[in-house]
Design a protein around this motif. Structure first.
Motif, PDB file in Angstrom:
ATOM      1  N   SER A   1       6.889  54.415  69.539  1.00  0.00           N
ATOM      2  CA  SER A   1       6.446  53.024  69.640  1.00  0.00           C
ATOM      3  C   SER A   1       5.611  52.883  70.907  1.00  0.00           C
ATOM      4  O   SER A   1       5.468  53.831  71.666  1.00  0.00           O
ATOM      5  CB  SER A   1       7.638  52.070  69.691  1.00  0.00           C
ATOM      6  OG  SER A   1       8.389  52.306  70.864  1.00  0.00           O
TER       7      SER A   1
ATOM      8  N   ILE B   1       6.997  42.697  62.826  1.00  0.00           N
ATOM      9  CA  ILE B   1       5.935  43.579  62.344  1.00  0.00           C
ATOM     10  C   ILE B   1       6.587  44.637  61.481  1.00  0.00           C
ATOM     11  O   ILE B   1       7.442  45.386  61.941  1.00  0.00           O
ATOM     12  CB  ILE B   1       5.172  44.214  63.520  1.00  0.00           C
ATOM     13  CG1 ILE B   1       4.538  43.116  64.391  1.00  0.00           C
ATOM     14  CG2 ILE B   1       4.110  45.178  63.010  1.00  0.00           C
ATOM     15  CD1 ILE B   1       3.870  43.623  65.650  1.00  0.00           C
ATOM     16  N   HIS B   2       6.208  44.663  60.212  1.00  0.00           N
ATOM     17  CA  HIS B   2       6.818  45.569  59.225  1.00  0.00           C
ATOM     18  C   HIS B   2       8.333  45.425  59.217  1.00  0.00           C
ATOM     19  O   HIS B   2       9.065  46.416  59.154  1.00  0.00           O
ATOM     20  CB  HIS B   2       6.417  47.020  59.472  1.00  0.00           C
ATOM     21  CG  HIS B   2       4.987  47.312  59.160  1.00  0.00           C
ATOM     22  ND1 HIS B   2       4.495  47.336  57.885  1.00  0.00           N
ATOM     23  CD2 HIS B   2       3.937  47.568  59.968  1.00  0.00           C
ATOM     24  CE1 HIS B   2       3.224  47.608  57.908  1.00  0.00           C
ATOM     25  NE2 HIS B   2       2.856  47.747  59.169  1.00  0.00           N
ATOM     26  N   GLY B   3       8.800  44.193  59.347  1.00  0.00           N
ATOM     27  CA  GLY B   3      10.226  43.910  59.292  1.00  0.00           C
ATOM     28  C   GLY B   3      10.991  44.198  60.575  1.00  0.00           C
ATOM     29  O   GLY B   3      12.207  44.070  60.615  1.00  0.00           O
ATOM     30  N   ILE B   4      10.297  44.599  61.620  1.00  0.00           N
ATOM     31  CA  ILE B   4      10.944  44.894  62.907  1.00  0.00           C
ATOM     32  C   ILE B   4      10.644  43.756  63.874  1.00  0.00           C
ATOM     33  O   ILE B   4       9.478  43.415  64.093  1.00  0.00           O
ATOM     34  CB  ILE B   4      10.438  46.231  63.482  1.00  0.00           C
ATOM     35  CG1 ILE B   4      10.782  47.375  62.530  1.00  0.00           C
ATOM     36  CG2 ILE B   4      11.026  46.486  64.869  1.00  0.00           C
ATOM     37  CD1 ILE B   4      10.146  48.690  62.887  1.00  0.00           C
ATOM     38  N   ASN B   5      11.695  43.169  64.448  1.00  0.00           N
ATOM     39  CA  ASN B   5      11.515  42.095  65.415  1.00  0.00           C
ATOM     40  C   ASN B   5      10.981  42.684  66.724  1.00  0.00           C
ATOM     41  O   ASN B   5      11.582  43.577  67.306  1.00  0.00           O
ATOM     42  CB  ASN B   5      12.833  41.361  65.653  1.00  0.00           C
ATOM     43  CG  ASN B   5      12.627  40.112  66.471  1.00  0.00           C
ATOM     44  OD1 ASN B   5      11.614  39.430  66.330  1.00  0.00           O
ATOM     45  ND2 ASN B   5      13.583  39.799  67.323  1.00  0.00           N
ATOM     46  N   CYS B   6       9.849  42.185  67.169  1.00  0.00           N
ATOM     47  CA  CYS B   6       9.194  42.697  68.372  1.00  0.00           C
ATOM     48  C   CYS B   6       9.161  41.621  69.451  1.00  0.00           C
ATOM     49  O   CYS B   6       8.766  40.489  69.191  1.00  0.00           O
ATOM     50  CB  CYS B   6       7.762  43.124  68.050  1.00  0.00           C
ATOM     51  SG  CYS B   6       7.658  44.395  66.780  1.00  0.00           S
TER      52      CYS B   6
END
Length: 89
Positions: A18, A41-46
């Motif tokens: 990442s 983003i793409h199901g990932i919490n950023c």
């Protein structure tokens, strides 16, 4: 979204899996919502934060706010020991 770019190089991102991403928004209200609620983003919490770039550092005098090509200092300063010689010497 107005622009997206990585803030580190590809080798670092591949090694870590990442990396920091700078996203510029066209509208201030959308940017503020991203700051308040983060982004998925793409199901990932950023996590989100305001990007504050570091000022440039001169590698000749080691001062901040200019680069070596623009340096007006009469004396070079070593970046390792701070004595009066260039770092490469």
């Amino acid at each position: 979204i107005a622009n997206i770019c990585w803030l580190d190089n590809e080798a670092v991102r591949l090694a870590k899996g990442s990396g920091p991403l700078m996203i510029s928004f066209r509208h201030k209200d959308v940017a503020n919502r991203a700051l308040d609620y983060n982004l998925a983003i793409h199901g990932i919490n950023c996590n989100t934060s305001i990007y504050v770039p570091r000022p440039p550092q001169c590698y000749r005098c080691q001062d901040w706010g200019h680069r070596a090509a623009e340096c007006k200092s009469e004396v070079a300063k070593c970046g390792k020991c701070t004595n009066a010689h260039e770092t490469k010497d």
